[in-house]
Design a protein around this motif. Structure first.
Motif, mmCIF file in Angstrom:
data_model
loop_
_atom_site.group_PDB
_atom_site.id
_atom_site.type_symbol
_atom_site.label_atom_id
_atom_site.label_comp_id
_atom_site.label_asym_id
_atom_site.label_seq_id
_atom_site.Cartn_x
_atom_site.Cartn_y
_atom_site.Cartn_z
ATOM 1 N N LEU A 227 22.546 39.370 42.318
ATOM 2 C CA LEU A 227 23.271 40.591 42.643
ATOM 3 C C LEU A 227 22.300 41.664 43.107
ATOM 4 O O LEU A 227 21.151 41.731 42.644
ATOM 5 N N THR A 228 22.749 42.502 44.018
ATOM 6 C CA THR A 228 21.931 43.639 44.431
ATOM 7 C C THR A 228 22.076 44.797 43.455
ATOM 8 O O THR A 228 21.219 45.672 43.386
ATOM 9 N N SER A 229 23.185 44.821 42.700
ATOM 10 C CA SER A 229 23.404 45.870 41.702
ATOM 11 C C SER A 229 24.473 45.405 40.734
ATOM 12 O O SER A 229 25.237 44.480 41.023
ATOM 13 N N ASN A 230 24.537 46.037 39.585
ATOM 14 C CA ASN A 230 25.644 45.819 38.674
ATOM 15 C C ASN A 230 26.860 46.589 39.178
ATOM 16 O O ASN A 230 26.722 47.567 39.926
ATOM 17 N N GLN A 231 28.049 46.160 38.754
ATOM 18 C CA GLN A 231 29.249 46.828 39.242
ATOM 19 C C GLN A 231 30.370 46.725 38.231
ATOM 20 O O GLN A 231 30.575 45.688 37.598
ATOM 21 N N ILE A 232 31.098 47.821 38.075
ATOM 22 C CA ILE A 232 32.355 47.833 37.338
ATOM 23 C C ILE A 232 33.419 48.381 38.273
ATOM 24 O O ILE A 232 33.228 49.424 38.911
ATOM 25 N N SER A 233 34.526 47.669 38.391
ATOM 26 C CA SER A 233 35.590 48.053 39.305
ATOM 27 C C SER A 233 36.932 47.993 38.589
ATOM 28 O O SER A 233 37.193 47.059 37.823
ATOM 29 N N VAL A 234 37.761 49.013 38.838
ATOM 30 C CA VAL A 234 39.096 49.073 38.243
ATOM 31 C C VAL A 234 40.105 49.312 39.361
ATOM 32 O O VAL A 234 39.891 50.173 40.229
ATOM 33 N N GLU A 235 41.199 48.548 39.358
ATOM 34 C CA GLU A 235 42.266 48.719 40.340
ATOM 35 C C GLU A 235 43.598 48.886 39.625
ATOM 36 O O GLU A 235 43.816 48.336 38.549
ATOM 37 N N GLY A 236 44.491 49.626 40.253
ATOM 38 C CA GLY A 236 45.837 49.772 39.732
ATOM 39 C C GLY A 236 46.792 50.077 40.860
ATOM 40 O O GLY A 236 46.415 50.717 41.856
ATOM 41 N N GLY A 237 48.036 49.595 40.751
ATOM 42 C CA GLY A 237 48.976 49.832 41.827
ATOM 43 C C GLY A 237 50.414 49.560 41.439
ATOM 44 O O GLY A 237 50.747 49.431 40.254
ATOM 45 N N GLN A 238 51.250 49.492 42.447
ATOM 46 C CA GLN A 238 52.680 49.253 42.241
ATOM 47 C C GLN A 238 52.926 47.913 41.558
ATOM 48 O O GLN A 238 52.054 47.042 41.524
ATOM 49 N N PHE A 239 54.136 47.759 41.060
ATOM 50 C CA PHE A 239 54.602 46.518 40.429
ATOM 51 C C PHE A 239 53.756 46.160 39.199
ATOM 52 O O PHE A 239 53.531 45.000 38.910
ATOM 53 N N GLU A 240 53.270 47.228 38.525
ATOM 54 C CA GLU A 240 52.481 47.044 37.297
ATOM 55 C C GLU A 240 51.279 46.126 37.549
ATOM 56 O O GLU A 240 50.980 45.221 36.773
ATOM 57 N N THR A 241 50.614 46.420 38.651
ATOM 58 C CA THR A 241 49.459 45.624 39.070
ATOM 59 C C THR A 241 48.171 46.272 38.595
ATOM 60 O O THR A 241 47.999 47.493 38.710
ATOM 61 N N SER A 242 47.261 45.479 38.077
ATOM 62 C CA SER A 242 45.963 46.005 37.665
ATOM 63 C C SER A 242 44.906 44.915 37.763
ATOM 64 O O SER A 242 45.204 43.722 37.724
ATOM 65 N N ARG A 243 43.669 45.364 37.891
ATOM 66 C CA ARG A 243 42.530 44.443 37.939
ATOM 67 C C ARG A 243 41.302 45.130 37.365
ATOM 68 O O ARG A 243 41.063 46.318 37.640
ATOM 69 N N ILE A 244 40.543 44.396 36.569
ATOM 70 C CA ILE A 244 39.274 44.880 36.036
ATOM 71 C C ILE A 244 38.201 43.851 36.382
ATOM 72 O O ILE A 244 38.365 42.659 36.130
ATOM 73 N N LEU A 245 37.114 44.327 36.980
ATOM 74 C CA LEU A 245 36.032 43.448 37.417
ATOM 75 C C LEU A 245 34.701 43.972 36.911
ATOM 76 O O LEU A 245 34.427 45.171 36.964
ATOM 77 N N GLY A 246 33.876 43.062 36.407
ATOM 78 C CA GLY A 246 32.523 43.424 36.017
ATOM 79 C C GLY A 246 31.514 42.439 36.568
ATOM 80 O O GLY A 246 31.700 41.226 36.464
ATOM 81 N N LEU A 247 30.438 42.953 37.194
ATOM 82 C CA LEU A 247 29.342 42.135 37.714
ATOM 83 C C LEU A 247 28.056 42.637 37.062
ATOM 84 O O LEU A 247 27.703 43.817 37.215
ATOM 85 N N PHE A 248 27.351 41.752 36.363
ATOM 86 C CA PHE A 248 26.202 42.187 35.579
ATOM 87 C C PHE A 248 25.016 41.260 35.817
ATOM 88 O O PHE A 248 25.109 40.050 35.613
ATOM 89 N N SER A 249 23.912 41.859 36.242
ATOM 90 C CA SER A 249 22.671 41.113 36.430
ATOM 91 C C SER A 249 21.904 41.120 35.112
ATOM 92 O O SER A 249 21.522 42.183 34.600
ATOM 93 N N LEU A 250 21.676 39.937 34.557
ATOM 94 C CA LEU A 250 21.018 39.818 33.260
ATOM 95 C C LEU A 250 19.522 39.568 33.393
ATOM 96 O O LEU A 250 18.738 40.006 32.559
#
Length: 741
Positions: A227-250
């Motif tokens: 990975l070039t960087s760590n990342q935390i991403s959160v999404e939310g939208g219509q129809f009770e849609t959601s997403r949580i993403l985590g990318l972590f370089s150890l």
């Protein structure tokens, strides 16, 4: 004695100086610090050269202090260095600002892949569905809830879920042979799109590296090594849609990397009966460069998903007002599935001319799907719900040796490989069920063992402006089915050998134009349970193809790729609505025209467009009944992307599929559609970005998948054959926040 030793040391030093040593090094991107594949490194003194491997490593023999190296790759600023020592070195290349301005038409058969890298860089994806849409001309459709593999369309094929498109991830096949729901079933939902580094693809059966299902084409995904960087991403939208993403370089170092990605998604969708869709994904990858510059990596992943589905609904039920477009006849459809993978790679540079690579994979897969295509046609009391279930272990490997040689203007590269794949499927079941809980009748039930042992040889003969690529692939299949519904659980078996020759020819006029001719034989295997009741000839029906086309740049900011193509299949699979299955339908032919354009209007605006026109027909039926059901006639995709130097980024994309026949007589038509999507984002800094993604911007009423199906509603006295469809997503907006650190 001492004097003799001194003379020996002096002689050895002179020998090393005269003949040189082996230099090892790595080429990395100046921005990402990731290794760059296929960089051309040449020693200008002795003209020995090397193309870096997929980790950016190179090896140059007979190198000496004072030699000059030239390093070049399209899209990067060319670099020259003088060797001051023979210790392993790291060389950085800086990407060029302009994208298409710097692209040259390479002397390669898969000339589209350079553009694919630009497409992926300009328009990153955040769903597995969007990954497949990166392949020009490939359309997808969802028709039984978000957890089921998409239906694929490519080059006039309704590929069902992958019957005629071979899909792989890091060398591991995604397509499932003799799968409970359909032959070649390819569920790509286990891939976290942010971990994808590269997408390779091509159309037609022209490459020996690609075996089963690579008839209309293939798609090969390659995950990132770091990975070039760590990342935390959160999404939310219509129809009770959601997403949580985590990318972590150890672990992140020059020779060793380890990272982990975690992804969770859920939605209820636009349907009146909520989908209750959820998906959990986990991925981790460890890579290491060894002291001798060999590379090794191993990855592990797991995903699990569950959902409810409204299924395919009959048009008459909507017309009569019984349900809306987003209603359901049988709301008890749905399923659950999971997949765990282990993949390993080892790459060894034997010399500047010889490399060895091998990879292995091991998968455990579970699948349980409930569907109802015909409602009350076969069982007026309980309904026609079916269950398709299996548990599978998939394992295999491939080992390959590459060797290249030069004689004057001739450059020859030869590759030889052997491989093995085995699918061990336990308790593969097709059953008539009630409300997901009660089994009324088992229609198929047994264990399937399918083995494919293969070898291939491919060679590139390059002479001045010509490239000739003859190759051959040999596959030995062993099909076995233990049928638990027969007395004594009888085991049936059959073996089949198929030889697939290929020949590709390319003429490179200059860096802005080439012309190519591709000829080849490929295949897709039949379902084990079906072929054991047929002659061995039909076990692995062949595909014969030809492509004639060109890639050219009429000026620096415009790239054009156009191809006329033909494909003949010994056996076609056609959807049978009253059974909810696909069955063989004889020989077919397709011919068509592909056109791809990429245009950089200026440094910020990038335009892409792909058009496919196809004529498809059955060859063993009368002219009035020779249409191939659901074969696309016209597909078109276009996208305009704005990339800001500071904060704003965005794109707008249009995809169009024309009307197509839903049955052999074209008396029932699957209606076409045109849908527009859009996304806009704003980067507050290099770390923080927010944005919005809108699907179906103009709220178009469209049908995502359609079938001509014979069904009967509970109150009807006679069955009706008509279009059954899954409605396309209406206006759907969501927002996201991404933080990198």
């Amino acid at each position: 004695m001492k004097k003799l030793l001194i003379h020996a040391v002096i002689f050895l030093s002179l020998f090393v100086t005269m003949y040189g040593q082996t230099l090892k090094g790595t080429i990395v991107d100046a921005h990402t610090q990731l290794g760059i594949e296929n960089v051309y490194v040449i020693n200008t003194k002795n003209h020995l050269h090397f193309h870096t491997d997929n980790s950016g490593n190179f090896l140059l023999e007979k190198s000496s202090v004072g030699d000059q190296l030239n390093i070049s790759k399209e899209g990067y600023i060319e670099k020259s260095i003088t060797l001051t020592s023979l210790e392993p070195i790291i060389i950085t290349l800086t990407p060029k600002g302009q994208l298409l301005d710097e692209v040259v038409i390479q002397k390669k058969l898969q000339s589209f892949n350079a553009i694919a890298e630009i497409d992926l860089k300009v328009n990153p994806v955040n769903s597995s569905q969007e990954l497949l849409r990166k392949v020009p001309g490939l359309f997808i459709g969802q028709h039984a809830g978000g957890g089921k593999a998409e239906q694929l369309f490519l080059r006039g094929f309704d590929c069902d879920h992958g019957t005629d498109v071979a899909i792989s991830v890091d060398g591991m096949p995604v397509n499932m042979v003799s799968q409970a729901h359909g032959q070649g079933y390819a569920d790509l939902h286990f891939v976290i799109p942010e971990t994808v580094q590269k997408i390779e693809f091509d159309k037609g059966p022209y490459f020996a590296e690609q075996g089963n299902f690579a008839t209309a084409g293939y798609v090969a995904f390659q995950s990132k090594k770091q990975l070039t960087s760590n990342q935390i991403s959160v999404e939310g939208g219509q129809f009770e849609t959601s997403r949580i993403l985590g990318l972590f370089s150890l672990i992140r170092s020059e020779n060793e990397n380890l990272y982990t990605a975690i992804d969770f998604q859920k939605t209820n969708g636009p349907f009146e009966h909520p989908q209750h869709f959820n998906r959990y994904n986990f991925f981790t990858k460890y890579s290491k460069t060894l002291s001798n510059h060999d590379t090794f990596d191993i990855s592990a992943s797991h995903f699990t998903s569950g959902w409810d589905a409204s299924g395919q609904i009959p048009q008459r039920a909507v017309d009569m007002g019984l349900i809306t477009r987003f209603g359901a006849i049988d709301a008890a459809e749905g399923g659950e599935t999971s997949r765990s993978n282990l993949i390993g790679h080892y790459f060894k540079t034997i010399s500047h001319a010889t490399q060895f690579r091998t990879h292995f994979y091991l998968t455990h897969y579970a699948f349980d799907l409930f569907s109802n295509f015909t409602f009350f046609l076969n069982d007026p009391v309980n309904g026609d719900q079916i269950r398709q279930k299996e548990n599978r272990t998939l394992l295999g490997f491939e080992s390959r040796l590459d060797h290249q040689k030069e004689w004057g203007d001739w450059r020859i590269k030869m590759s030889t490989a052997v491989g093995y794949r085995q699918d061990l499927t336990k308790k593969s079941e097709l059953a008539h069920t009630l409300n997901r809980h009660t089994t009324l009748q088992q229609m198929q039930y047994g264990d399937i063992t399918e083995t494919d042992q293969f070898a291939y040889f491919t060679s590139d003969f390059s002479y001045q402006k010509w490239l000739i690529n003859p190759s051959v692939r040999v596959d030995y299949f062993d099909f076995q089915y233990q049928n638990f519904l027969l007395p004594n659980a009888l085991t049936q078996s059959q073996q089949k050998v198929i030889v697939s020759p290929k020949l590709n020819i390319l003429y490179q006029k200059n860096n802005n134009w080439n012309v190519f001719l591709k000829l080849g034989k490929g295949f897709h295997s039949n379902d084990t349970r079906v072929l054991l009741s047929q002659s061995p000839r039909k076990a692995v029906p062949a595909a014969l193809g030809a492509d004639f086309g060109t890639a050219f740049k009429p000026f620096t900011k415009l790239w054009v790729h156009t191809t006329f193509w033909y494909l003949h299949l010994d056996q076609e699979f056609v959807y049978v609505g009253d059974e909810g299955i696909v069955e063989p339908a004889g020989k077919t032919q397709r011919m068509g025209w592909d056109l791809g354009l990429r245009f950089q209007l200026n440094s910020r605006l990038y335009f892409s467009s792909d058009l496919t026109l196809t004529r498809a027909k059955l060859l063993e039926t009368p002219a009035s009944e020779n249409r191939i059901p659901l074969a696309p006639v016209t597909t078109f995709v276009s996208q305009l992307t704005y990339t800001s130097a500071s904060h704003w980024n965005g794109s707008i994309a249009v995809r169009y599929m024309g009307d197509r026949p839903a049955d052999e007589t074209n008396s029932i038509v699957a209606k076409g559609y045109c849908v527009t999507d859009m996304n806009v984002s704003y980067a507050f800094s290099k770390s923080l970005e927010i944005g919005t993604i809108i699907q179906n911007l103009f709220n178009t009423q469209w049908n995502e998948t359609q079938f001509a199906t014979t069904s009967r509603l509970q109150f009807e006295t006679a069955p009706v054959t008509e279009i059954h469809f899954t409605p396309g997503t209406p206006f759907f907006g969501k927002i996201f926040v991404r933080y990198k650190f």
